[in-house]
Design a protein around this motif. Structure first.
Motif, PDB file in Angstrom:
ATOM      1  N   HIS A 214      31.249   2.001  11.149  1.00  0.00           N
ATOM      2  CA  HIS A 214      30.694   2.427  12.433  1.00  0.00           C
ATOM      3  C   HIS A 214      29.379   1.708  12.726  1.00  0.00           C
ATOM      4  O   HIS A 214      29.129   1.284  13.858  1.00  0.00           O
ATOM      5  CB  HIS A 214      30.464   3.939  12.432  1.00  0.00           C
ATOM      6  N   ALA A 215      28.540   1.572  11.710  1.00  0.00           N
ATOM      7  CA  ALA A 215      27.245   0.919  11.899  1.00  0.00           C
ATOM      8  C   ALA A 215      27.405  -0.517  12.388  1.00  0.00           C
ATOM      9  O   ALA A 215      26.605  -1.012  13.188  1.00  0.00           O
ATOM     10  CB  ALA A 215      26.460   0.942  10.591  1.00  0.00           C
ATOM     11  N   ALA A 216      28.449  -1.179  11.930  1.00  0.00           N
ATOM     12  CA  ALA A 216      28.679  -2.572  12.319  1.00  0.00           C
ATOM     13  C   ALA A 216      29.034  -2.717  13.793  1.00  0.00           C
ATOM     14  O   ALA A 216      28.975  -3.817  14.353  1.00  0.00           O
ATOM     15  CB  ALA A 216      29.784  -3.185  11.460  1.00  0.00           C
ATOM     16  N   SER A 217      29.404  -1.608  14.446  1.00  0.00           N
ATOM     17  CA  SER A 217      29.803  -1.683  15.861  1.00  0.00           C
ATOM     18  C   SER A 217      28.619  -1.801  16.800  1.00  0.00           C
ATOM     19  O   SER A 217      28.782  -2.169  17.964  1.00  0.00           O
ATOM     20  CB  SER A 217      30.622  -0.438  16.237  1.00  0.00           C
ATOM     21  N   ILE A 218      27.418  -1.484  16.315  1.00  0.00           N
ATOM     22  CA  ILE A 218      26.233  -1.524  17.170  1.00  0.00           C
ATOM     23  C   ILE A 218      25.939  -2.974  17.562  1.00  0.00           C
ATOM     24  O   ILE A 218      25.844  -3.860  16.710  1.00  0.00           O
ATOM     25  CB  ILE A 218      25.026  -0.911  16.450  1.00  0.00           C
TER      26      ILE A 218
ATOM     27  N   TRP B  21      36.878  -5.461   8.574  1.00  0.00           N
ATOM     28  CA  TRP B  21      35.986  -4.766   7.646  1.00  0.00           C
ATOM     29  C   TRP B  21      35.465  -5.686   6.558  1.00  0.00           C
ATOM     30  O   TRP B  21      34.306  -5.587   6.150  1.00  0.00           O
ATOM     31  CB  TRP B  21      36.707  -3.574   7.013  1.00  0.00           C
ATOM     32  N   HIS B  22      36.321  -6.589   6.080  1.00  0.00           N
ATOM     33  CA  HIS B  22      35.892  -7.453   4.988  1.00  0.00           C
ATOM     34  C   HIS B  22      34.800  -8.428   5.426  1.00  0.00           C
ATOM     35  O   HIS B  22      34.153  -9.055   4.586  1.00  0.00           O
ATOM     36  CB  HIS B  22      37.078  -8.233   4.393  1.00  0.00           C
ATOM     37  N   ALA B  23      34.608  -8.565   6.743  1.00  0.00           N
ATOM     38  CA  ALA B  23      33.599  -9.486   7.258  1.00  0.00           C
ATOM     39  C   ALA B  23      32.264  -8.807   7.532  1.00  0.00           C
ATOM     40  O   ALA B  23      31.311  -9.458   7.957  1.00  0.00           O
ATOM     41  CB  ALA B  23      34.111 -10.151   8.546  1.00  0.00           C
ATOM     42  N   ILE B  24      32.189  -7.484   7.298  1.00  0.00           N
ATOM     43  CA  ILE B  24      30.927  -6.774   7.504  1.00  0.00           C
ATOM     44  C   ILE B  24      29.931  -7.245   6.454  1.00  0.00           C
ATOM     45  O   ILE B  24      30.192  -7.188   5.257  1.00  0.00           O
ATOM     46  CB  ILE B  24      31.123  -5.248   7.404  1.00  0.00           C
ATOM     47  N   GLY B  25      28.797  -7.722   6.897  1.00  0.00           N
ATOM     48  CA  GLY B  25      27.849  -8.366   5.997  1.00  0.00           C
ATOM     49  C   GLY B  25      26.874  -7.428   5.317  1.00  0.00           C
ATOM     50  O   GLY B  25      26.818  -6.220   5.577  1.00  0.00           O
TER      51      GLY B  25
END
Length: 255
Positions: free
Chosen positions: A80-84, A92-96
């Motif tokens: 969810h945080a990555a959506s901001i 998901w695997h690309a979330i840094g």
């Protein structure tokens, strides 16, 4: 741009949805056609004390949903945080590392994987005047972020989330009673945007090549349409309804 037959079928079926059960069944079938196993349409709110207007529809395992609620994982979920600050699908695997910063966040991902949410694609869904939300598609296998997946999930999420919101409004009796949005003229939009950036009538008049009296008339007309009496309330309502964006607030600060 052409839309494939399966997406056309999805949109036609979505138009026939009349209940949460209809929506759930359609999304279950669509999720499988996309090559995923699980889905979740969720408003970003406190799910324990959620407003009745929030969207929360998924086929996640009951055990994982219980963990999310009891541990309040939704407050720190890195997916969810990555959506901001985004408006397009991401894997998901690309979330840094800039998002996954805590042990708790790593725990959330690890526990989710144990329930079959090994990888997935999430689409941010932002709409003026609504809770922020996301639509996620999860799988127990690694995701290949192909153009097909990127485009199809974006379309399904956008139209699907709006349909879910409509179901909520109908259930609460808000669909018929919701007031229509006020319509601003182009000049009213210009003036309100500059008010939001901190300008007074004199500065706005100079920026737009208008008289101060004309600027005042435009702002007064916009306030009357919104039913407000202060400029602060006008800016808030205009942001809420989508007449202006937060970029408007940065016009003077960047100079």
């Amino acid at each position: 741009m052409f839309i494939g037959s399966e997406l056309i079928e999805f949109l036609l079926c979505l138009g026939q949805v009349r209940s949460d059960a209809d929506f759930f069944d359609l999304m279950l079938e669509t999720t499988r056609r996309l090559g995923f196993e699980q889905f979740a349409f969720v408003s970003h709110v406190d799910l324990v004390a959620a407003s009745e207007e929030a969207v929360a529809i998924s086929n996640y395992p009951d055990g994982w949903v219980e963990r999310i609620l009891t541990e309040r994982y939704y407050l720190d979920d890195p997916v969810h945080a990555a959506s901001i600050g985004r408006n397009t699908p991401y894997a998901w695997h690309a979330i840094g590392a800039e998002v996954i910063q805590s042990r708790r966040q790593r725990t959330i991902l690890k526990e989710g994987a144990s329930f079959g949410l090994q990888d997935g694609v999430t689409v941010p869904v932002h709409s003026p005047g609504e809770y922020r939300g996301t639509c996620s598609f999860a799988t127990s296998q690694p995701v290949s972020m192909t153009p097909h997946i990127r485009g199809a999930t974006h379309i399904v999420a956008g139209f699907g989330f709006e349909a879910a919101r409509k179901l909520v409004r109908v259930r609460l009796g808000l669909e018929r009673t919701a007031p229509s949005l006020p319509r601003f003229s182009p000049r009213e939009v210009d003036c309100v945007g500059l008010v939001a950036s901190g300008m007074g009538d004199t500065q706005i008049a100079h920026a737009l090549g208008l008289s101060e009296a004309t600027v005042h008339q435009h702002i007064t007309a916009a306030m009357r349409k919104c039913g407000v009496f202060k400029r602060t309330a006008l800016v808030f309502r205009s942001l809420f309804d989508g007449h202006i964006c937060f970029h408007s607030l940065r016009r003077t600060s960047s100079k």
